[in-house]
Design a protein around this motif. Structure first.
Motif, PDB file in Angstrom:
ATOM      1  N   PRO A   1      23.563 -10.592   3.999  1.00  0.00           N
ATOM      2  CA  PRO A   1      23.089 -11.571   5.138  1.00  0.00           C
ATOM      3  C   PRO A   1      23.529 -13.041   5.080  1.00  0.00           C
ATOM      4  O   PRO A   1      24.048 -13.756   5.934  1.00  0.00           O
ATOM      5  CB  PRO A   1      21.566 -11.556   5.092  1.00  0.00           C
ATOM      6  CG  PRO A   1      21.029  -9.938   4.638  1.00  0.00           C
ATOM      7  CD  PRO A   1      22.342  -9.677   3.440  1.00  0.00           C
TER       8      PRO A   1
ATOM      9  N   SER B   1      27.129 -13.392   5.689  1.00  0.00           N
ATOM     10  CA  SER B   1      27.644 -12.630   6.644  1.00  0.00           C
ATOM     11  C   SER B   1      28.670 -13.352   7.542  1.00  0.00           C
ATOM     12  O   SER B   1      29.605 -12.761   8.086  1.00  0.00           O
ATOM     13  CB  SER B   1      26.508 -12.134   7.673  1.00  0.00           C
ATOM     14  OG  SER B   1      25.713 -13.346   8.050  1.00  0.00           O
TER      15      SER B   1
ATOM     16  N   TYR C   1      24.158 -14.183  10.106  1.00  0.00           N
ATOM     17  CA  TYR C   1      22.955 -15.071  10.005  1.00  0.00           C
ATOM     18  C   TYR C   1      23.517 -16.508   9.892  1.00  0.00           C
ATOM     19  O   TYR C   1      24.517 -16.771   8.896  1.00  0.00           O
ATOM     20  CB  TYR C   1      22.260 -14.569   8.564  1.00  0.00           C
ATOM     21  CG  TYR C   1      21.249 -15.743   8.208  1.00  0.00           C
ATOM     22  CD1 TYR C   1      20.162 -15.892   9.049  1.00  0.00           C
ATOM     23  CD2 TYR C   1      21.804 -16.374   7.282  1.00  0.00           C
ATOM     24  CE1 TYR C   1      19.254 -17.082   8.367  1.00  0.00           C
ATOM     25  CE2 TYR C   1      20.742 -17.493   6.808  1.00  0.00           C
ATOM     26  CZ  TYR C   1      19.655 -17.737   7.560  1.00  0.00           C
ATOM     27  OH  TYR C   1      18.564 -18.635   7.140  1.00  0.00           O
TER      28      TYR C   1
ATOM     29  N   GLU D   1      22.290 -20.397   8.983  1.00  0.00           N
ATOM     30  CA  GLU D   1      21.130 -20.875   8.490  1.00  0.00           C
ATOM     31  C   GLU D   1      20.727 -21.784   9.338  1.00  0.00           C
ATOM     32  O   GLU D   1      21.524 -22.804   9.788  1.00  0.00           O
ATOM     33  CB  GLU D   1      21.412 -21.445   6.960  1.00  0.00           C
ATOM     34  CG  GLU D   1      20.357 -21.974   6.178  1.00  0.00           C
ATOM     35  CD  GLU D   1      20.954 -22.306   4.782  1.00  0.00           C
ATOM     36  OE1 GLU D   1      19.951 -22.771   4.035  1.00  0.00           O
ATOM     37  OE2 GLU D   1      22.126 -21.983   4.330  1.00  0.00           O
TER      38      GLU D   1
ATOM     39  N   ARG E   1      16.121 -17.584  16.186  1.00  0.00           N
ATOM     40  CA  ARG E   1      16.335 -16.597  17.011  1.00  0.00           C
ATOM     41  C   ARG E   1      15.091 -16.186  17.790  1.00  0.00           C
ATOM     42  O   ARG E   1      13.906 -16.183  17.275  1.00  0.00           O
ATOM     43  CB  ARG E   1      16.937 -15.503  16.299  1.00  0.00           C
ATOM     44  CG  ARG E   1      18.461 -15.765  15.697  1.00  0.00           C
ATOM     45  CD  ARG E   1      19.085 -14.668  15.158  1.00  0.00           C
ATOM     46  NE  ARG E   1      20.292 -14.990  14.744  1.00  0.00           N
ATOM     47  CZ  ARG E   1      21.430 -14.269  14.804  1.00  0.00           C
ATOM     48  NH1 ARG E   1      21.544 -13.439  15.810  1.00  0.00           N
ATOM     49  NH2 ARG E   1      22.626 -14.805  14.588  1.00  0.00           N
TER      50      ARG E   1
END
Length: 329
Positions: free
Chosen positions: A236, A239, A323, A325, A329
């Motif tokens: 993640p 990603s 993802y 940072e 969401r």
């Protein structure tokens, strides 16, 4: 009363004193300074703008125009053809073979390069001392000229005297005819492509170094092992880099040319089997061997639309799994 009112009115109405009026010119000077900075910036990037307009955008527009004509470089004459080039493109069986080979190559090469690059980046990330030396060693193949790489792989992949088949024979395995067997032609080209995996590896290595160590410590306290940490923390957090590399590698794979042309073109075996006929190779031959520039331009625009569609799909799908940072969401 009137004097006080007048004073208050003058104050509320706006700047009336000489000191207040002197605050306007600096603002104008600041505005002029910003305009000068903007002009200087445009002047600095003007070579790129001119180059883009002339050599990229201009060439694209010109290729779109000649894709609707019968244009030959030998005669330098363009005859309007309407949609003939596109109709011939759809009817040409070689185009279908080349497109199928290109898509198969992309499906095979992109995941393998992603996995191998991530594996090498993970190994380098774990190294302490000597990591810089290994990074340099791993990156050297990327610096090798494509012609030299093709020459090396012509020797390595030779079915009779190649080093790869000799190594397999020591293990009791009969190696295939890498460059002649249709089933092994595209895997051979993928092997040559993986030689330059270090470019993707460097991006992954930079992404791994930005993963906070605290996340691994927390995951370890929760009982997560190395495999669980990799899929729950590492993937993640990197990603974005995975998404970027998939996009770039897919676009490059759909435009594959040099690997196949160097192995099977005039400098290689001299004959190109159907298994090694990629879209870019067939386009090049139509343009610079057959001098059929109208047909080649139509092929180029079909490839452009195909790459655009695949990229849009990847962006729409990939953004759901990436993802960022700080993103809510």
């Amino acid at each position: 009363m009137s004097t006080a009112a007048g004073t208050r009115t003058g104050t509320a109405a706006g700047p009336t004193t000489g000191a207040d009026r002197r605050t306007v010119p600096p603002r104008r000077r600041g505005s002029r300074m910003r305009r000068r900075e903007a002009l200087a910036g445009y002047l600095f990037i003007s070579p790129w703008i001119v180059g883009f307009l002339v050599f990229t955008l201009g060439a694209m527009v010109y290729s779109l125009v000649i894709s609707f004509s019968h244009y030959s470089l030998a005669t330098d004459l363009a005859v309007p053809a309407g949609l003939d080039n596109y109709e011939n493109l759809v009817a040409d069986p070689k185009v279908r073979i080349a497109l199928a080979n290109t898509l198969f190559y992309a499906v095979l090469a992109v995941p393998l390069e992603i996995v191998l690059a991530l594996l090498l980046a993970g190994l380098l990330h774990r190294l302490g001392r000597g990591a810089g030396v290994f990074r340099t060693i791993y990156y050297l193949p990327k610096m090798t000229p494509a012609v030299a790489t093709a020459s090396i792989f012509l020797l390595l992949l030779n079915g009779n005297t190649g080093a790869i088949n000799k190594g397999l024979s020591i293990l009791g395995i009969q190696g295939p005819q890498w460059l002649l067997d249709p089933d092994w032609v595209k895997p051979s080209i993928v092997l040559m492509t993986l030689w330059g995996v270090s470019g993707t590896m460097v991006i992954f290595l930079a992404a791994l170094k930005n993963v906070p160590r605290e996340l691994y410590e927390v995951a370890s306290l929760d009982g997560a092992g190395p495999v669980r940490q990799f899929f729950a923390v590492t993937v993640p957090m990197i990603s974005g880099a995975i998404f970027f590399n998939v996009l770039v590698l897919t676009i490059a794979a759909l435009q594959v040319f040099d690997q196949a042309y160097l192995l099977y073109g005039p400098a290689g075996t001299g004959t190109t089997p159907d298994a090694a006929l990629f879209y870019g190779v067939y386009l090049f031959r139509q343009a610079f061997e057959q001098f059929n520039f109208g047909f080649a331009a139509a092929m180029a625009w079909v490839l452009f639309v195909l790459v655009l569609i695949i990229t849009v799909i990847q962006v729409r799908v990939g953004n759901r799994f990436v993802y960022y940072e700080g993103e809510v969401r």
